[in-house]
Write a protein that holds these residues in place. Structure first.
Motif, short mmCIF file in Angstrom:
data_model
loop_
_atom_site.label_atom_id
_atom_site.label_comp_id
_atom_site.label_asym_id
_atom_site.label_seq_id
_atom_site.Cartn_x
_atom_site.Cartn_y
_atom_site.Cartn_z
N MET A 114 34.67 43.11 41.88
CA MET A 114 35.92 43.84 41.61
C MET A 114 36.02 44.01 40.09
N PRO A 115 36.73 45.04 39.61
CA PRO A 115 36.87 45.20 38.16
C PRO A 115 37.93 44.24 37.61
N ARG A 157 42.38 39.80 43.07
CA ARG A 157 42.92 41.04 43.66
C ARG A 157 44.02 40.70 44.66
N ARG A 177 30.85 39.38 39.68
CA ARG A 177 32.03 40.17 40.04
C ARG A 177 31.73 41.29 41.04
#
Ligand SMILES: O=P(O)(O)OC[C@H]1O[C@H](OP(=O)(O)OP(=O)(O)O)[C@H](O)[C@@H]1O
Ligand SMILES: O=c1cc[nH]c(=O)[nH]1
Length: 174
Positions: A137-138, A109, A135
């Motif tokens: 975050m996507p 990110r 994870r």
């Protein structure tokens, strides 16, 4: 955790990228408007240096995420270690962003934020040596050397020998 062979993961990663861009070496990554490699400092920078040689890439970039880290208060601002270097126009380029370990996705990110400070790429694809899951975050990688199992209390650390040989070892999480 069983032994994680970083060199075997590297070979798998290289073959996946080669298969996706069959023009390499020479045409694809070597071409002025072809895909270009950018490695996240520091482990990704080692990888991208080697991938560039193996794929016949004329140029590659290094991305320093220090300015965009969400934990810089804890880790400090070490941007002077190796500032971002993108010796090509990011605008409209297809960028293969490379890192050693993919875990929470927070580094990726931050790297995207840094990249987009330099322009608007046509696309960004992610390539990682080891995906350890976890994870927050996507984020998903297109190219993965291997999926590895590492305990939650453990950090997977990539090292590079003087001869360029890559190894993984584990450390207790701080
Ligand atoms: O998906 P994440 O949870 O963000 O973890 C992955 C990142 O963690 C490590 O970097 P680190 O922040 O330890 O810095 P380093 O590369 O300088 O060792 C590793 O090199 C990845 O870049
Ligand atoms: O295991 C891990 C997790 C995050 N970053 C690493 O380098 N290793």
């Amino acid at each position: 955790m069983s032994f994680i062979d970083a060199e075997a993961l590297y070979r798998a990663l290289l073959e996946q990228i080669r298969a996706a861009y069959p023009g390499s070496p020479g045409a694809s990554f070597g071409a002025a408007d072809g895909p270009v490699l950018a490695g996240i400092y520091s482990g990704g920078a080692w990888l991208v240096e080697r991938l560039a040689k193996d794929l016949g890439a004329a140029e590659f970039g290094v991305v320093n995420i220090a300015l965009h880290r969400d934990d810089y208060a804890k880790k400090g601002l070490h941007i002077q270690a190796s500032p971002t270097s993108l010796p090509f126009d990011v605008n409209d380029r297809r960028i293969v962003l490379v890192d050693d370990v993919l875990y929470t996705g927070r580094t990726v990110r931050a790297a995207l934020n840094e990249l987009y400070d330099y322009g608007r790429p046509a696309a960004v694809e992610l390539a990682v040596l080891a995906d350890r899951g976890g994870r927050e975050m996507p984020v998903a990688a297109r190219f993965v050397g291997g999926v590895v199992e590492v305990g939650a209390d453990t950090t997977l650390v990539l090292a590079r020998g003087d001869d360029g040989h890559l190894t993984f070892h584990t450390e207790a999480r701080a």
